[in-house]
Design a protein around this motif. Structure first.
Motif, PDB file in Angstrom:
ATOM      1  N   TYR A   1       0.864  -1.150  -0.062  1.00 40.66           N
ATOM      2  CA  TYR A   1       0.031  -0.087  -0.062  1.00 40.66           C
ATOM      3  C   TYR A   1       0.704   1.323   0.044  1.00 40.66           C
ATOM      4  O   TYR A   1       0.257   2.255   0.355  1.00 40.66           O
ATOM      5  N   LEU A   2       2.034   1.186  -0.305  1.00 40.53           N
ATOM      6  CA  LEU A   2       3.059   2.366  -0.359  1.00 40.53           C
ATOM      7  C   LEU A   2       3.234   2.452  -2.114  1.00 40.53           C
ATOM      8  O   LEU A   2       3.480   3.485  -2.568  1.00 40.53           O
ATOM      9  N   LEU A   3       2.724   1.596  -2.789  1.00 43.18           N
ATOM     10  CA  LEU A   3       3.128   1.556  -4.093  1.00 43.18           C
ATOM     11  C   LEU A   3       2.040   2.061  -5.126  1.00 43.18           C
ATOM     12  O   LEU A   3       0.752   1.946  -4.834  1.00 43.18           O
ATOM     13  N   PRO A   4       2.415   2.622  -6.224  1.00 48.51           N
ATOM     14  CA  PRO A   4       1.277   3.015  -7.180  1.00 48.51           C
ATOM     15  C   PRO A   4       0.441   1.857  -7.639  1.00 48.51           C
ATOM     16  O   PRO A   4       0.758   0.515  -7.486  1.00 48.51           O
ATOM     17  N   SER A   5      -0.566   1.947  -7.702  1.00 51.24           N
ATOM     18  CA  SER A   5      -1.747   1.164  -8.292  1.00 51.24           C
ATOM     19  C   SER A   5      -2.681   1.767  -9.598  1.00 51.24           C
ATOM     20  O   SER A   5      -2.425   2.757  -9.766  1.00 51.24           O
ATOM     21  N   ARG A   6      -3.388   0.906 -10.091  1.00 54.31           N
ATOM     22  CA  ARG A   6      -4.104   1.146 -11.245  1.00 54.31           C
ATOM     23  C   ARG A   6      -4.893   2.598 -11.358  1.00 54.31           C
ATOM     24  O   ARG A   6      -4.619   3.147 -12.206  1.00 54.31           O
TER      25      ARG A   6
ATOM     26  N   THR B   1      -3.695   8.412  -3.136  1.00 56.51           N
ATOM     27  CA  THR B   1      -2.414   8.689  -3.930  1.00 56.51           C
ATOM     28  C   THR B   1      -1.549   9.842  -3.322  1.00 56.51           C
ATOM     29  O   THR B   1      -0.463   9.617  -3.144  1.00 56.51           O
ATOM     30  N   PHE B   2      -2.130  10.761  -2.624  1.00 56.70           N
ATOM     31  CA  PHE B   2      -1.277  11.704  -1.747  1.00 56.70           C
ATOM     32  C   PHE B   2      -0.523  10.963  -0.869  1.00 56.70           C
ATOM     33  O   PHE B   2       0.671  11.395  -0.427  1.00 56.70           O
ATOM     34  N   CYS B   3      -1.242  10.252   0.027  1.00 53.49           N
ATOM     35  CA  CYS B   3      -0.601   9.523   1.103  1.00 53.49           C
ATOM     36  C   CYS B   3       0.629   8.656   0.680  1.00 53.49           C
ATOM     37  O   CYS B   3       1.520   8.801   1.296  1.00 53.49           O
ATOM     38  N   ARG B   4       0.332   7.803  -0.258  1.00 59.75           N
ATOM     39  CA  ARG B   4       1.490   7.023  -0.950  1.00 59.75           C
ATOM     40  C   ARG B   4       2.670   7.854  -1.376  1.00 59.75           C
ATOM     41  O   ARG B   4       3.866   7.330  -1.139  1.00 59.75           O
TER      42      ARG B   4
ATOM     43  N   ARG C   1      -4.858   2.238   1.695  1.00 61.65           N
ATOM     44  CA  ARG C   1      -5.651   1.507   0.907  1.00 61.65           C
ATOM     45  C   ARG C   1      -7.033   1.827   0.844  1.00 61.65           C
ATOM     46  O   ARG C   1      -7.762   2.528   1.780  1.00 61.65           O
ATOM     47  N   ALA C   2      -7.848   1.233  -0.115  1.00 61.96           N
ATOM     48  CA  ALA C   2      -9.250   1.537  -0.421  1.00 61.96           C
ATOM     49  C   ALA C   2     -10.155   0.674   0.654  1.00 61.96           C
ATOM     50  O   ALA C   2      -9.555  -0.639   0.637  1.00 61.96           O
ATOM     51  N   VAL C   3     -11.259   1.075   1.010  1.00 58.86           N
ATOM     52  CA  VAL C   3     -12.247   0.325   1.826  1.00 58.86           C
ATOM     53  C   VAL C   3     -13.540   0.425   1.251  1.00 58.86           C
ATOM     54  O   VAL C   3     -14.032   1.551   1.046  1.00 58.86           O
TER      55      VAL C   3
ATOM     56  N   ARG D   1      -5.901  -2.285  -2.989  1.00 64.53           N
ATOM     57  CA  ARG D   1      -5.264  -1.210  -3.481  1.00 64.53           C
ATOM     58  C   ARG D   1      -6.033  -0.127  -3.884  1.00 64.53           C
ATOM     59  O   ARG D   1      -5.682   1.163  -3.700  1.00 64.53           O
ATOM     60  N   ASP D   2      -6.973  -0.465  -4.613  1.00 70.46           N
ATOM     61  CA  ASP D   2      -7.718   0.750  -5.030  1.00 70.46           C
ATOM     62  C   ASP D   2      -9.306   0.112  -5.361  1.00 70.46           C
ATOM     63  O   ASP D   2      -9.351  -1.273  -4.839  1.00 70.46           O
ATOM     64  N   ALA D   3     -10.015   0.669  -6.096  1.00 68.95           N
ATOM     65  CA  ALA D   3     -11.507   0.284  -6.375  1.00 68.95           C
ATOM     66  C   ALA D   3     -11.352  -1.254  -7.392  1.00 68.95           C
ATOM     67  O   ALA D   3     -12.389  -1.833  -7.135  1.00 68.95           O
ATOM     68  N   ALA D   4     -10.347  -1.142  -8.218  1.00 66.35           N
ATOM     69  CA  ALA D   4     -10.247  -2.380  -8.750  1.00 66.35           C
ATOM     70  C   ALA D   4     -10.279  -3.769  -7.902  1.00 66.35           C
ATOM     71  O   ALA D   4     -10.641  -4.805  -8.420  1.00 66.35           O
TER      72      ALA D   4
END
Length: 262
Positions: free
Chosen positions: A101-106, A175-178, A185-187, A232-235
Motif C-alpha cells: 500500500y506504499l506502491l502506485p496502483s491502477r 495517492t497523496f498519502c502514498r 488502502r481503499a475500503v 489497493r484501489d477500487a479494482a
C-alpha cells in the motif's frame, strides 16, 4: 454502534455469466456480524470464500434476470478514530502486509504526485497532521459531483477536473498519502448517512502501528461504517465482477441505526 445494512441488486445476464460478488460484511476486528442473509432469486449454486483478511466473496454463474439480496446486522462497538497525533513509520518499521500500500496502483498513480505532495503536505507535521492536511486540501479543492468521472477515472483525472464521487475522493487521498510514503488502502463499505444511499468508498492509513479509517468525502461518520473489503484501489473492491457484459435493472442500498432502546 449497531447498524443494519441491506443491498438489493437486480441485474440481467443474457447468457451464462461468471460472477464474483463482494457485498458481504467483512469479518474484521472492529466489527461483529450479529446476523446476515444472502439470497439469490432465482436460486443459484454459490461458492463462498473468505481470505486471510476476513474479506468475503461469493462466486456463481448467472444467466437470466437475477435478484441478489444481502442483509446484515453489525455491531461496530467503539470503533477507534484517527488520533490527534501519530507518527509516520519508516519503511523498515512497517509490517510486511503494509508494503503493497506504499506502491502506485491502477487508479492511484502516486509516483506521479511525489513532488506535489511533498511541497503541499510534507511540512504539515507528524503523520496524522499530514493526513489531515490532505483531507483539508481535498475538502477545499474537490467538489462532490456525480457524472464527471467514470469507472475508469484515476486520481490523476480527479486532480485535473477537481470533482468526482466517493471513489474519486478516496483514490486521490490514497495517492497523496502514498506519495508521502504513508501506506494507504481503499475500503468498500456500507455507510450511514450517505445520500443518496449507495455503496461507499473510504480509505485507511497506517500510522502509529495501526490502520485508521478516514472518509475523504466527510459524508459518513466513521462509527457508521460497515466494512466490506479493502485493497489497493477500487479494482480490488468492486461489488460485482463479471466475465461478460450485463445490464443493471435496479440497485438499492440502505443503512440504518439499530434502535437499542428497551
Amino acid at each position: 454502534m449497531k447498524l443494519t445494512a441491506s443491498a438489493k441488486l437486480v441485474y440481467n445476464f443474457t447468457g451464462p455469466t461468471e460472477v464474483i460478488g463482494l457485498i458481504q460484511a467483512s469479518h474484521s476486528g472492529d466489527q461483529t456480524i450479529l446476523s446476515e442473509e444472502l439470497i439469490l432469486s432465482p436460486d443459484a449454486a454459490l461458492v463462498e470464500d473468505e481470505d486471510v483478511r476476513g474479506d468475503r466473496r461469493f462466486r456463481t454463474c448467472l444467466s437470466t434476470e437475477t435478484s441478489i439480496v444481502y442483509t446484515a446486522t453489525v455491531d461496530n462497538g467503539m470503533r477507534s478514530l484517527l488520533p490527534r497525533s501519530g507518527r509516520q513509520h519508516l519503511w523498515n518499521e512497517l509490517p510486511p502486509e503494509a508494503l503493497a500500500y506504499l506502491l502506485p496502483s491502477r487508479f492511484c498513480p502516486s509516483d506521479s504526485f511525489q513532488r506535489f505532495a511533498q511541497r503541499e503536505f510534507g511540512s504539515a507535521g507528524d503523520g496524522v497532521s499530514r493526513v489531515m492536511s490532505i483531507l483539508e486540501w481535498i475538502a477545499a479543492e474537490v467538489d462532490y459531483v456525480a457524472g464527471v468521472s467514470t469507472p475508469e477515472s484515476s486520481a490523476a483525472h480527479t486532480f485535473t477536473v477537481r470533482a468526482g464521487v466517493c471513489r474519486d475522493f478516496t483514490h486521490l487521498g490514497i495517492t497523496f498519502c502514498r506519495a508521502l510514503s504513508i501506506p494507504a488502502r481503499a475500503v468498500s463499505a456500507y455507510s450511514l448517512d450517505v445520500q443518496p444511499p449507495d455503496f461507499h468508498a473510504v480509505m485507511e492509513v497506517y500510522l502509529e502501528n495501526a490502520w485508521w479509517l478516514v472518509d475523504p468525502t466527510r459524508l459518513a461518520p466513521i462509527e457508521g461504517i460497515i466494512r466490506i473489503a479493502h485493497g489497493r484501489d477500487a479494482a480490488d473492491t468492486a461489488f460485482l465482477t463479471t466475465d461478460k457484459a450485463c445490464t443493471v435493472v435496479s440497485q438499492t442500498v440502505q443503512v440504518s441505526r439499530v434502535d437499542t432502546a428497551s
